[in-house]
Design an enzyme around this catalytic site. Structure first.
Site, PDB file in Angstrom:
ATOM      1  N   GLU A 163      82.283  17.273  23.198  1.00 54.40           N
ATOM      2  CA  GLU A 163      82.603  18.306  24.178  1.00 54.40           C
ATOM      3  C   GLU A 163      82.684  17.769  25.601  1.00 54.40           C
ATOM      4  O   GLU A 163      83.563  18.152  26.381  1.00 54.40           O
ATOM      5  CB  GLU A 163      81.568  19.438  24.123  1.00 54.40           C
TER       6      GLU A 163
ATOM      7  N   ARG B 212      89.761  36.016  20.020  1.00 54.53           N
ATOM      8  CA  ARG B 212      90.085  34.612  19.724  1.00 54.53           C
ATOM      9  C   ARG B 212      91.417  34.528  18.962  1.00 54.53           C
ATOM     10  O   ARG B 212      92.204  33.601  19.159  1.00 54.53           O
ATOM     11  CB  ARG B 212      88.971  33.939  18.936  1.00 54.53           C
TER      12      ARG B 212
ATOM     13  N   ARG C 111      84.565  36.462  18.347  1.00 55.74           N
ATOM     14  CA  ARG C 111      84.901  36.073  16.977  1.00 55.74           C
ATOM     15  C   ARG C 111      85.309  37.293  16.161  1.00 55.74           C
ATOM     16  O   ARG C 111      86.219  37.239  15.332  1.00 55.74           O
ATOM     17  CB  ARG C 111      83.680  35.405  16.343  1.00 55.74           C
TER      18      ARG C 111
ATOM     19  N   HIS D 101      73.337  29.208  18.066  1.00 60.11           N
ATOM     20  CA  HIS D 101      74.765  29.326  18.312  1.00 60.11           C
ATOM     21  C   HIS D 101      75.140  30.602  19.074  1.00 60.11           C
ATOM     22  O   HIS D 101      76.320  30.829  19.332  1.00 60.11           O
ATOM     23  CB  HIS D 101      75.533  29.300  16.982  1.00 60.11           C
TER      24      HIS D 101
ATOM     25  N   GLY E 204      75.668   2.143  35.070  1.00 58.58           N
ATOM     26  CA  GLY E 204      75.300   3.555  34.933  1.00 58.58           C
ATOM     27  C   GLY E 204      76.376   4.362  34.253  1.00 58.58           C
ATOM     28  O   GLY E 204      76.084   5.257  33.447  1.00 58.58           O
TER      29      GLY E 204
ATOM     30  N   HIS F 134      79.386   6.066  43.931  1.00 60.74           N
ATOM     31  CA  HIS F 134      78.410   5.797  44.983  1.00 60.74           C
ATOM     32  C   HIS F 134      78.861   4.655  45.883  1.00 60.74           C
ATOM     33  O   HIS F 134      78.408   4.535  47.017  1.00 60.74           O
ATOM     34  CB  HIS F 134      77.037   5.474  44.376  1.00 60.74           C
TER      35      HIS F 134
ATOM     36  N   SER G 210      88.471  27.586  14.140  1.00 60.30           N
ATOM     37  CA  SER G 210      87.588  28.640  14.643  1.00 60.30           C
ATOM     38  C   SER G 210      88.002  29.108  16.030  1.00 60.30           C
ATOM     39  O   SER G 210      87.932  30.295  16.343  1.00 60.30           O
ATOM     40  CB  SER G 210      86.141  28.136  14.677  1.00 60.30           C
TER      41      SER G 210
ATOM     42  N   GLY H 165      81.300  10.277  41.247  1.00 59.54           N
ATOM     43  CA  GLY H 165      79.904  10.210  41.681  1.00 59.54           C
ATOM     44  C   GLY H 165      78.993  10.486  40.509  1.00 59.54           C
ATOM     45  O   GLY H 165      78.129   9.657  40.195  1.00 59.54           O
TER      46      GLY H 165
ATOM     47  N   THR I 240      76.904  -2.788  45.881  1.00 62.81           N
ATOM     48  CA  THR I 240      78.115  -2.837  45.061  1.00 62.81           C
ATOM     49  C   THR I 240      79.340  -3.097  45.921  1.00 62.81           C
ATOM     50  O   THR I 240      80.226  -3.876  45.551  1.00 62.81           O
ATOM     51  CB  THR I 240      78.273  -1.525  44.276  1.00 62.81           C
TER      52      THR I 240
ATOM     53  N   PHE J 182      78.322  25.957  23.437  1.00 58.77           N
ATOM     54  CA  PHE J 182      78.433  24.513  23.659  1.00 58.77           C
ATOM     55  C   PHE J 182      79.124  24.172  24.974  1.00 58.77           C
ATOM     56  O   PHE J 182      79.357  22.989  25.260  1.00 58.77           O
ATOM     57  CB  PHE J 182      79.150  23.850  22.487  1.00 58.77           C
TER      58      PHE J 182
ATOM     59  N   HIS K 186      75.434   2.884  49.738  1.00 61.78           N
ATOM     60  CA  HIS K 186      75.231   1.962  48.621  1.00 61.78           C
ATOM     61  C   HIS K 186      75.950   0.649  48.938  1.00 61.78           C
ATOM     62  O   HIS K 186      77.058   0.400  48.452  1.00 61.78           O
ATOM     63  CB  HIS K 186      75.751   2.575  47.321  1.00 61.78           C
TER      64      HIS K 186
ATOM     65  N   HIS L 118      70.972  -1.380  45.825  1.00 64.32           N
ATOM     66  CA  HIS L 118      71.861  -0.396  45.195  1.00 64.32           C
ATOM     67  C   HIS L 118      72.110   0.781  46.128  1.00 64.32           C
ATOM     68  O   HIS L 118      73.255   1.161  46.354  1.00 64.32           O
ATOM     69  CB  HIS L 118      71.257   0.113  43.886  1.00 64.32           C
TER      70      HIS L 118
END
Length: 668
Positions: A419, A365, A528, A481, A167, A74, A392, A122, A37, A445, A34, A276
């Site tokens: 997250e 938990r 849980r 979930h 980016g 990059h 939780s 990266g 840049t 998640f 690259h 680029h």
């Protein structure tokens, strides 16, 4: 005493020109890279390494150094050239072998692989987000170990510098991390945004009309603009002044919106998308060198004079000595805190964890929360939080303060529903040193965290992920979930230990290992619902978890079937095995961590899971990947479909997680 590197001239034009020539040569020789840049931003990198970054090439791990993160990874050749010229342990041959197998100059910067690289970058946005974590880590160290010292007078005063691209700022993680950085008033964080307005598919106007400065102003950042010089190059004097102002701004993170022209001064490649990610090509490379006043036929040319003027080892040693004096005065002034700091960064000791009584019923938990509460007073370096799920996840340690601008020594971080940034920030906290970060959310998640988890695994960082609500047994929240494929996906990632404890005892051992092992991340996968504490000796559990798997139930006769289970399904397997003990001799194996088990010698694995005995797997997740552990002839009581919404028991029955189904599988 603020220790800075500002004794050099503003910029040495011949050094900059040489550095640009080296970038051209390395990319052309590699046949990929690259260059655009790297060409355009060489003056930025030269200002950083030559004037604004506190570093010592002779001691790249010096504790008092600032951090530089090339978020636009990059453009790695840009950094490699500066490391070489500054006097780090890189050679011209390393630049010649850019992007080649076995090279120390990989296609993107790799932490632990190339000297002077502070993190693997990266994947765009990761470097910026992790830099937020570095600044948070430094802020907490300062508050814990030297809170009374005036600004600039503490060995814990260090800056974080970031170079990022369009980016990086288009990735959603930058919004998440930017908002947190502003909320936490991270004055040590300084970002230079390369506003070249070009990306692979064309001009950035194809994808956005956003006012970047307004975005960061709204998030609470100190924002500056630097335009182009008259010749189209970087306006060095304006950028130097802006970087000085950014360093001096201590109440807010800073971003400099720097206008540049990609591939400047390449006559034909300038401001083109092709610059680029593709080499300039022979003709354009020669034309660019000519424009720079370099010999177009010569490659990898560095005069002794340029090398000597670019070398930062003497200046680095001066700053290092000044910091050593600062550190010595702090140690004399704060002997107890200094001793605590040495313990924090030293070899891990033993920790005490709660005991759990067999026959009781505890959600893993909740057991994890109890372990965190017990570890907190023993490990001041242990801190973290949750993606707005602290209650939780049981990640909010009772009696502990929140980490906020007014309480930098707090250990509970409120990440909000972010997250991805949460995981990347945890990486940065780990990279800052002196911390054992943990972060929590629901297992389902973990998908939102994956890019940052992968980098933690690549870098071998001691981050602990607390993933709760680990199966369809969470019930009425329904299939959105209820994780199904997540365990298989996470186990497929090299360098990540996925631990699904069967009960509270196994959970405690897992936390002990998280405190002891500092070379790779761990995911704690927790239930849980309440699960019984198994009737197993604590010493057996300790050894068994460390081994990755062990027998929790042995038949009186030689086993005819071995059932392998994890997490909450271990109790289900034990119940099923006992119900047919008069009919079939069943060994029940708890396998909290497949990675640790598969790392054992083959003879030990075969002793626990004899190849000639049929196996059955019981797990509230996809069966994918289990064949390599138990063989293709095994039986499976697993979940290879999405769940349903309803009471936990009803959903488990709906997907087949019942004693009857386990018994049927044992009978074959």
């Amino acid at each position: 005493m603020t220790i800075t590197s500002t004794t050099s001239p503003l910029l040495d034009t011949e050094v900059v020109t040489t550095a640009r020539g080296l970038s051209i040569d390395a990319v052309e020789r590699a046949g990929s890279g690259h260059p655009g840049t790297a060409l355009a931003l060489t003056p930025v990198a030269q200002l950083l390494y030559g004037r604004h970054l506190r570093h010592d090439p002779a001691d790249p791990q010096w504790a008092g150094r600032d951090r530089f993160v090339l978020s636009c990874g990059h453009a790695s050749i840009l950094q490699y050239v500066q490391l070489y010229l500054s006097g780090y342990d890189l050679t011209l041959d390393d630049l010649r072998s850019f992007r080649r197998i076995g090279s120390r100059t990989a296609g993107h910067p790799e932490y632990g692989h190339t000297v002077g690289v502070e993190m693997t970058t990266g994947p765009l946005g990761q470097g910026l987000a992790s830099s937020v974590g570095m600044a948070m880590g430094f802020a907490r160290q300062r508050a814990l170990f030297d809170p009374e010292a005036p600004a600039g007078e503490s060995p814990f005063d260090r800056a974080v510098w970031v170079l990022c691209s369009d980016g990086d700022l288009q990735e959603g993680i930058s919004y998440e991390a930017g908002a947190l950085a502003g909320r936490h008033e991270l004055g040590a964080l300084n970002v230079v945004f390369d506003d070249n307005r070009i990306q692979i598919e064309g001009e950035t106007s194809l994808t956005t009309g956003e006012d970047i400065a307004a975005r960061f102003e709204a998030q609470g950042w100190h924002v500056q603009h630097v335009g182009l010089a008259e010749d189209g190059d970087i306006d060095v004097a304006a950028l130097d002044a802006a970087m000085t102002a950014a360093r001096d701004e201590t109440a807010r993170p800073s971003i400099i919106v720097l206008r540049s022209q990609i591939a400047w001064p390449a006559p034909n490649a300038i401001n083109t998308p092709g610059a680029h990610g593709s080499p300039l090509g022979g003709d354009e490379a020669a034309a660019t060198k000519t424009a720079l006043g370099l010999d177009p036929a010569a490659t990898f040319v560095v005069s002794d004079e340029v090398r000597a003027r670019a070398d930062r080892r003497e200046e680095g040693a001066r700053m290092h000595r000044a910091w050593d004096e600062l550190d010595a005065r702090w140690r004399e002034r704060e002997p107890e805190r200094a001793g605590e700091w040495d313990r924090v960064v030293g070899a891990p000791g033993t920790v005490e964890l709660p005991a759990f009584e067999a026959g009781t019923s505890v959600a893993t938990r909740s057991a994890s929360g109890a372990c965190l509460a017990a570890l907190a007073p023993q490990l001041p370096q242990l801190w973290g939080g949750s993606a707005d799920l602290g209650d939780s996840n049981k990640t909010t340690i009772p009696g502990e303060a929140s980490f906020l601008p007014e309480s930098r020594d707090g250990r509970i971080v409120h990440f909000g529903v972010r997250e991805h940034a949460m995981a990347a920030i945890a990486n940065g906290i780990a990279l800052a040193g002196g911390s054992l970060p943990y972060v929590g959310t629901f297992l389902v998640f973990s998908d939102y965290m994956r890019g940052a988890i992968r980098l933690a695994a690549l870098m071998g960082l001691p981050v602990t992920y607390v993933w709760t609500h680990d199966s369809v047994a969470l019930g009425a929240d329904g299939p959105t979930h209820q994780p199904i494929e997540h365990l298989a996906s996470l186990r497929a990632m090299p360098g990540l230990d996925v631990v699904r404890p069967a009960d509270a005892k196994e959970t405690a051992v897992a936390w002990r290992l998280a405190a002891e092992r500092r070379t790779r991340p761990m995911g704690l996968v927790l239930a849980r619902q309440n699960v019984p504490v198994l009737d197993a000796d604590d010493v057996v559990v300790e050894a068994g978890v460390r081994a990755g798997a062990y027998a929790v139930l042995e038949p009186e006769a030689e086993p005819e079937v071995v059932v392998v289970a994890t997490g909450s399904e271990v109790a289900l397997a034990v119940e099923a095995a006992r119900s047919i003990a008069d009919e079939i001799a069943v060994r029940v194996v708890s396998m909290p961590c497949r990675e640790w088990f598969l790392a054992r010698p083959a003879a030990e694995r075969d002793a626990l899971l004899p190849p000639g005995i049929r196996a059955v797997v019981v797990e509230a997740a996809s069966s994918f990947g289990w064949a390599e552990v138990v063989g293709r002839g095994a039986g499976f009581v697993t979940v290879d479909r999405f769940g349903a919404s309803g009471d936990a028991e009803d959903v488990q029955a709906e997907v087949g997680l019942t004693v009857a189904n386990v018994v049927a599988a044992l009978r074959g």
